[in-house]
Scaffold this motif. Structure first.
Motif, PDB file in Angstrom:
ATOM      1  N   ILE A   1       0.907  -0.990   0.046  1.00  0.00           N
ATOM      2  CA  ILE A   1       0.074   0.005   0.085  1.00  0.00           C
ATOM      3  C   ILE A   1       0.853   1.127   0.121  1.00  0.00           C
ATOM      4  O   ILE A   1       1.522   1.459   1.158  1.00  0.00           O
ATOM      5  N   LYS A   2       0.927   1.826  -1.257  1.00  0.00           N
ATOM      6  CA  LYS A   2       1.977   3.043  -1.214  1.00  0.00           C
ATOM      7  C   LYS A   2       1.467   4.145  -0.419  1.00  0.00           C
ATOM      8  O   LYS A   2       2.582   4.976   0.011  1.00  0.00           O
ATOM      9  N   SER A   3       0.254   4.448   0.138  1.00  0.00           N
ATOM     10  CA  SER A   3      -0.026   5.517   0.982  1.00  0.00           C
ATOM     11  C   SER A   3      -0.136   5.041   2.264  1.00  0.00           C
ATOM     12  O   SER A   3      -0.185   5.962   3.271  1.00  0.00           O
ATOM     13  N   ASN A   4       0.352   4.033   2.692  1.00  0.00           N
ATOM     14  CA  ASN A   4       0.271   3.402   4.307  1.00  0.00           C
ATOM     15  C   ASN A   4       1.303   4.440   5.035  1.00  0.00           C
ATOM     16  O   ASN A   4       0.989   4.694   5.986  1.00  0.00           O
ATOM     17  N   ASN A   5       2.439   4.568   4.528  1.00  0.00           N
ATOM     18  CA  ASN A   5       3.555   5.330   5.141  1.00  0.00           C
ATOM     19  C   ASN A   5       4.246   6.304   4.014  1.00  0.00           C
ATOM     20  O   ASN A   5       5.011   5.889   3.489  1.00  0.00           O
TER      21      ASN A   5
ATOM     22  N   TYR B   1       8.351   8.523   0.740  1.00  0.00           N
ATOM     23  CA  TYR B   1       8.312   8.931  -0.579  1.00  0.00           C
ATOM     24  C   TYR B   1       8.432  10.473  -0.677  1.00  0.00           C
ATOM     25  O   TYR B   1       8.959  10.952  -1.441  1.00  0.00           O
ATOM     26  N   LEU B   2       8.039  11.264   0.263  1.00  0.00           N
ATOM     27  CA  LEU B   2       7.887  12.561   0.541  1.00  0.00           C
ATOM     28  C   LEU B   2       9.331  13.067   0.459  1.00  0.00           C
ATOM     29  O   LEU B   2       9.882  13.899  -0.275  1.00  0.00           O
ATOM     30  N   MET B   3      10.103  12.465   1.388  1.00  0.00           N
ATOM     31  CA  MET B   3      11.423  12.679   1.777  1.00  0.00           C
ATOM     32  C   MET B   3      12.236  12.339   0.687  1.00  0.00           C
ATOM     33  O   MET B   3      13.462  13.296   0.137  1.00  0.00           O
TER      34      MET B   3
ATOM     35  N   LYS C   1      14.527  16.504  -5.856  1.00  0.00           N
ATOM     36  CA  LYS C   1      14.225  17.746  -6.265  1.00  0.00           C
ATOM     37  C   LYS C   1      15.362  18.713  -6.107  1.00  0.00           C
ATOM     38  O   LYS C   1      15.969  19.373  -6.851  1.00  0.00           O
ATOM     39  N   GLU C   2      15.898  18.625  -4.951  1.00  0.00           N
ATOM     40  CA  GLU C   2      17.238  19.231  -4.347  1.00  0.00           C
ATOM     41  C   GLU C   2      18.415  19.116  -5.191  1.00  0.00           C
ATOM     42  O   GLU C   2      19.232  19.893  -5.374  1.00  0.00           O
ATOM     43  N   HIS C   3      18.538  17.602  -5.751  1.00  0.00           N
ATOM     44  CA  HIS C   3      19.424  17.306  -6.431  1.00  0.00           C
ATOM     45  C   HIS C   3      19.340  17.305  -7.981  1.00  0.00           C
ATOM     46  O   HIS C   3      20.012  16.647  -8.545  1.00  0.00           O
ATOM     47  N   HIS C   4      18.207  17.993  -8.350  1.00  0.00           N
ATOM     48  CA  HIS C   4      18.094  18.171  -9.701  1.00  0.00           C
ATOM     49  C   HIS C   4      17.833  16.792 -10.433  1.00  0.00           C
ATOM     50  O   HIS C   4      18.374  16.815 -11.642  1.00  0.00           O
ATOM     51  N   LEU C   5      17.157  16.099  -9.681  1.00  0.00           N
ATOM     52  CA  LEU C   5      16.787  14.561 -10.454  1.00  0.00           C
ATOM     53  C   LEU C   5      15.246  14.594 -10.891  1.00  0.00           C
ATOM     54  O   LEU C   5      14.430  15.120 -10.117  1.00  0.00           O
ATOM     55  N   ASN C   6      15.117  13.540 -11.790  1.00  0.00           N
ATOM     56  CA  ASN C   6      13.504  13.414 -12.084  1.00  0.00           C
ATOM     57  C   ASN C   6      12.836  12.660 -10.911  1.00  0.00           C
ATOM     58  O   ASN C   6      11.613  12.659 -10.670  1.00  0.00           O
ATOM     59  N   ASP C   7      13.537  11.733 -10.259  1.00  0.00           N
ATOM     60  CA  ASP C   7      12.938  10.755  -9.124  1.00  0.00           C
ATOM     61  C   ASP C   7      14.112  10.072  -8.322  1.00  0.00           C
ATOM     62  O   ASP C   7      15.229  10.415  -8.667  1.00  0.00           O
ATOM     63  N   ALA C   8      13.559   9.366  -7.505  1.00  0.00           N
ATOM     64  CA  ALA C   8      14.434   8.874  -6.470  1.00  0.00           C
ATOM     65  C   ALA C   8      13.959   7.311  -6.283  1.00  0.00           C
ATOM     66  O   ALA C   8      13.023   7.017  -6.102  1.00  0.00           O
ATOM     67  N   ILE C   9      15.028   6.493  -6.268  1.00  0.00           N
ATOM     68  CA  ILE C   9      14.666   5.030  -5.917  1.00  0.00           C
ATOM     69  C   ILE C   9      14.656   4.601  -4.633  1.00  0.00           C
ATOM     70  O   ILE C   9      15.563   5.229  -3.639  1.00  0.00           O
ATOM     71  N   LEU C  10      13.842   4.283  -3.964  1.00  0.00           N
ATOM     72  CA  LEU C  10      13.984   3.484  -2.338  1.00  0.00           C
ATOM     73  C   LEU C  10      14.476   2.188  -2.356  1.00  0.00           C
ATOM     74  O   LEU C  10      13.871   1.325  -3.128  1.00  0.00           O
ATOM     75  N   LEU C  11      15.140   1.891  -1.476  1.00  0.00           N
ATOM     76  CA  LEU C  11      15.508   0.573  -1.133  1.00  0.00           C
ATOM     77  C   LEU C  11      14.662  -0.275  -0.210  1.00  0.00           C
ATOM     78  O   LEU C  11      14.367   0.465   0.748  1.00  0.00           O
ATOM     79  N   ASN C  12      14.882  -1.430  -0.021  1.00  0.00           N
ATOM     80  CA  ASN C  12      14.355  -2.249   1.293  1.00  0.00           C
ATOM     81  C   ASN C  12      15.236  -2.510   2.061  1.00  0.00           C
ATOM     82  O   ASN C  12      16.474  -1.951   1.804  1.00  0.00           O
ATOM     83  N   PRO C  13      14.943  -2.991   3.308  1.00  0.00           N
ATOM     84  CA  PRO C  13      16.123  -3.435   4.409  1.00  0.00           C
ATOM     85  C   PRO C  13      17.257  -4.234   3.716  1.00  0.00           C
ATOM     86  O   PRO C  13      18.386  -4.286   4.457  1.00  0.00           O
TER      87      PRO C  13
ATOM     88  N   ALA D   1       9.987   3.615  -6.396  1.00  0.00           N
ATOM     89  CA  ALA D   1      10.358   4.971  -6.468  1.00  0.00           C
ATOM     90  C   ALA D   1       9.316   6.126  -5.986  1.00  0.00           C
ATOM     91  O   ALA D   1       8.387   5.427  -5.566  1.00  0.00           O
ATOM     92  N   THR D   2       9.898   7.324  -5.954  1.00  0.00           N
ATOM     93  CA  THR D   2       9.054   8.027  -5.329  1.00  0.00           C
ATOM     94  C   THR D   2       7.668   8.549  -5.906  1.00  0.00           C
ATOM     95  O   THR D   2       6.858   8.686  -5.356  1.00  0.00           O
TER      96      THR D   2
END
Length: 91
Positions: free
Chosen positions: A44-48, A52-54, A60-72, A79-80
């Motif tokens: 569920i992408k909206s659960n936490n 994604y927000l951070m 955006k601060e690093h002039h990227l189109n998107d960021a990848i999130l990793l698992n543990p 992706a965000t």
């Protein structure tokens, strides 16, 4: 009072530019300051939404189109702002 869902759906015609492929591709990187958990609710992408927000703000601060999130386990989880599909060995 109750747990019945309510929906509001809006739609409008898309501009022609939204139907074109992005010829330039995307500039992305891995956001290492948060991990996407792997539990019963992780699909569920909206659960936490905080990771994604951070990650999106960091991108955006690093002039990227998107960021990848990793698992543990340091594997690609999401992706965000986009969906991630991995093709390995042509399938």
């Amino acid at each position: 009072q109750n747990h019945y869902p309510y929906f509001l759906i809006q739609s409008w015609p898309l501009q022609p530019a939204t139907q074109e492929l992005n010829e330039n591709g995307l500039v992305i990187d891995i956001y290492k300051d948060a991990r996407k958990t792997a539990d019963l609710f992780s699909s569920i992408k909206s659960n936490n939404y905080l990771p994604y927000l951070m990650g999106a703000l960091w991108a955006k601060e690093h002039h990227l189109n998107d960021a990848i999130l990793l698992n543990p386990d340091n594997r690609v989880a999401d992706a965000t702002i986009a969906n991630v599909f991995i093709v390995k060995d042509g399938s």
